[in-house]
Design a protein around this motif. Sequence first.
Motif, PDB file in Angstrom:
ATOM      1  N   LEU A   3     -15.133  15.531 -16.539  1.00 18.81           N
ATOM      2  CA  LEU A   3     -13.882  14.889 -16.113  1.00 18.81           C
ATOM      3  C   LEU A   3     -13.264  15.719 -15.008  1.00 18.81           C
ATOM      4  CD1 LEU A   3     -11.571  12.806 -16.447  1.00 18.81           C
ATOM      5  CD2 LEU A   3     -10.589  14.333 -18.176  1.00 18.81           C
ATOM      6  N   SER A   4     -12.836  15.044 -13.909  1.00 22.24           N
ATOM      7  CA  SER A   4     -12.216  15.731 -12.789  1.00 22.24           C
ATOM      8  C   SER A   4     -10.902  15.060 -12.414  1.00 22.24           C
ATOM      9  CB  SER A   4     -13.162  15.737 -11.572  1.00 22.24           C
ATOM     10  OG  SER A   4     -12.539  16.364 -10.470  1.00 22.24           O
ATOM     11  N   VAL A   5      -9.803  15.839 -12.478  1.00 26.26           N
ATOM     12  CA  VAL A   5      -8.493  15.400 -11.989  1.00 26.26           C
ATOM     13  C   VAL A   5      -7.932  16.571 -11.199  1.00 26.26           C
ATOM     14  CG1 VAL A   5      -6.255  14.416 -12.571  1.00 26.26           C
ATOM     15  CG2 VAL A   5      -8.197  14.047 -14.099  1.00 26.26           C
ATOM     16  N   MET A   6      -8.328  16.683  -9.927  1.00 25.04           N
ATOM     17  CA  MET A   6      -8.041  17.882  -9.147  1.00 25.04           C
ATOM     18  C   MET A   6      -7.437  17.535  -7.799  1.00 25.04           C
ATOM     19  SD  MET A   6      -8.279  21.220  -9.407  1.00 25.04           S
ATOM     20  CE  MET A   6      -9.636  21.675 -10.479  1.00 25.04           C
ATOM     21  N   LEU A  13       3.385  18.394  -4.463  1.00 21.32           N
ATOM     22  CA  LEU A  13       3.937  17.056  -4.644  1.00 21.32           C
ATOM     23  C   LEU A  13       2.917  15.951  -4.413  1.00 21.32           C
ATOM     24  CD1 LEU A  13       7.414  17.506  -2.904  1.00 21.32           C
ATOM     25  CD2 LEU A  13       6.861  17.676  -5.330  1.00 21.32           C
ATOM     26  N   CYS A  14       1.691  16.310  -4.050  1.00 20.77           N
ATOM     27  CA  CYS A  14       0.735  15.274  -3.707  1.00 20.77           C
ATOM     28  C   CYS A  14       0.223  14.549  -4.948  1.00 20.77           C
ATOM     29  CB  CYS A  14      -0.420  15.846  -2.904  1.00 20.77           C
ATOM     30  SG  CYS A  14      -1.506  16.932  -3.834  1.00 20.77           S
ATOM     31  N   TYR A  15       0.318  15.180  -6.105  1.00 17.13           N
ATOM     32  CA  TYR A  15      -0.154  14.557  -7.334  1.00 17.13           C
ATOM     33  C   TYR A  15       0.462  15.322  -8.493  1.00 17.13           C
ATOM     34  CZ  TYR A  15      -3.394  11.874 -10.229  1.00 17.13           C
ATOM     35  OH  TYR A  15      -3.928  10.991 -11.135  1.00 17.13           O
ATOM     36  N   PRO A  16       1.032  14.662  -9.488  1.00 20.90           N
ATOM     37  CA  PRO A  16       1.685  15.387 -10.582  1.00 20.90           C
ATOM     38  C   PRO A  16       0.665  16.112 -11.458  1.00 20.90           C
ATOM     39  CG  PRO A  16       1.640  13.030 -11.034  1.00 20.90           C
ATOM     40  CD  PRO A  16       1.151  13.205  -9.622  1.00 20.90           C
ATOM     41  N   PRO A  17       0.888  17.387 -11.775  1.00 21.40           N
ATOM     42  CA  PRO A  17      -0.027  18.120 -12.651  1.00 21.40           C
ATOM     43  C   PRO A  17       0.157  17.705 -14.111  1.00 21.40           C
ATOM     44  CG  PRO A  17       1.847  19.483 -12.105  1.00 21.40           C
ATOM     45  CD  PRO A  17       2.003  18.212 -11.296  1.00 21.40           C
ATOM     46  N   GLU A  41       0.509  22.010 -15.084  1.00 18.76           N
ATOM     47  CA  GLU A  41       1.830  22.432 -14.627  1.00 18.76           C
ATOM     48  C   GLU A  41       2.069  23.921 -14.826  1.00 18.76           C
ATOM     49  OE1 GLU A  41       6.549  21.309 -15.274  1.00 18.76           O
ATOM     50  OE2 GLU A  41       4.992  20.004 -16.063  1.00 18.76           O
ATOM     51  N   THR A  42       1.736  24.444 -16.028  1.00 21.28           N
ATOM     52  CA  THR A  42       2.071  25.823 -16.362  1.00 21.28           C
ATOM     53  C   THR A  42       0.870  26.562 -16.948  1.00 21.28           C
ATOM     54  OG1 THR A  42       2.730  25.398 -18.660  1.00 21.28           O
ATOM     55  CG2 THR A  42       4.402  25.043 -16.949  1.00 21.28           C
ATOM     56  N   LEU A  43       1.020  27.886 -17.045  1.00 20.85           N
ATOM     57  CA  LEU A  43      -0.013  28.692 -17.687  1.00 20.85           C
ATOM     58  C   LEU A  43      -0.157  28.315 -19.150  1.00 20.85           C
ATOM     59  CD1 LEU A  43      -2.051  30.968 -17.328  1.00 20.85           C
ATOM     60  CD2 LEU A  43      -0.216  32.604 -17.821  1.00 20.85           C
TER      61      LEU A  43
END
Length: 369
Positions: A3-6, A13-17, A41-43
């Motif tokens: 699965l890739s969402v990168m 701002l180009c894509y929400p984490p 978004e975070t560690l």
Amino acid sequence: MELSVMPCPYIPLCYPPLSLRYLPSTTFSSPILTHLYISVETLDDCFYLLDGRLRKLTALCVNVHYMDRFSEAVHNMDELLNLKCFSLKSFCLFHQYDKIVLLLRRMSNLEKLTLNISVEGRNKVIGCAFVQHHILDYMPQLRSFTFYICTYVDPIALPHKLSSEDIQLTLTNIGLQHVSSTVSYVHRSTDFVYGVRAACSIFSLPFEFDYLRDIGNNFPNIVFNYVTCLVIQDIIPFEHEFFMRIARSFPLLKHLCIRNRESQKLDSLMAFSSDNCQLHSIIEYPHLTILDIKFSHIDYVEQFLNETKTFIPYLTELEFSFIDYLEAVTKDFTREETRRNCAKVKKITSMDPLIHSEDFCLYFPLLYK
């Protein structure tokens, strides 16, 4: 299963984490997923991904947007024996380096490791010897280590003014042959307190990342074939010869951000003088499309818009602070020597409001199409 969402990691701002902090462990889980490429978004979210919900995971490549947003949640810290490949990238400065070390020590069977991190809040430089003894010694199966690690240190914490040669001394006798380093002194602003700090970087060669920040006049003579986005910063001026080196060392550069408030010592005496006096060879940036000079002296506006100094045939986005700078360099949008580098600009970002005079509109015709 893979699965890739990168999205693009250095344009948040180009894509929400992905954020997992307030979601149950069953929300994002899989008994069969083996390879995951994702931006979080975070560690904390990185730790959640490795808490056992993805039991078959062997490869994880993660971009973390906000490394210092770390909660007091208790995470599963079991060994990650299945993990063979791990990549962690974050393009924001952070303080949580010790948590990264603890995370990596859980990966004793790792064969391939990639790190791109920038650390602040320490009084010691993270050199290769430190990385070897605190991380790599815990990974006996490791075969590939690609990295860029930058430590931002207050000069008061250093025994003397640090140079690249000082860091280079830590690169011997630890089995890392293809490594380089650089030291830049950059401005900082924290809670309205201004000062200078050293940006001390170590990185593997060849440099395989597409983003590099805070290099200055003393960067090494290396060709960075993969870098497309570059931030340059120094407390001493960037002269014309420096930008010639940048063009040679970054042949695929698309996005350049210049942060330098100092006037060009060699060129400023001739700035805005007769454009028929050719003092330098012309520098060409054939792939550059975005130029950010918001935090720069007016001399760098002149350096890049004047085609007798620099030619940027495909510049489409221009960012600057004050409209006065642009008016002075272009002579109120009538100067021929700066017209060609502006002709293809489609987007302008300025701290001042733009005045859409007739000459301005003719100077930037693609703004209105």
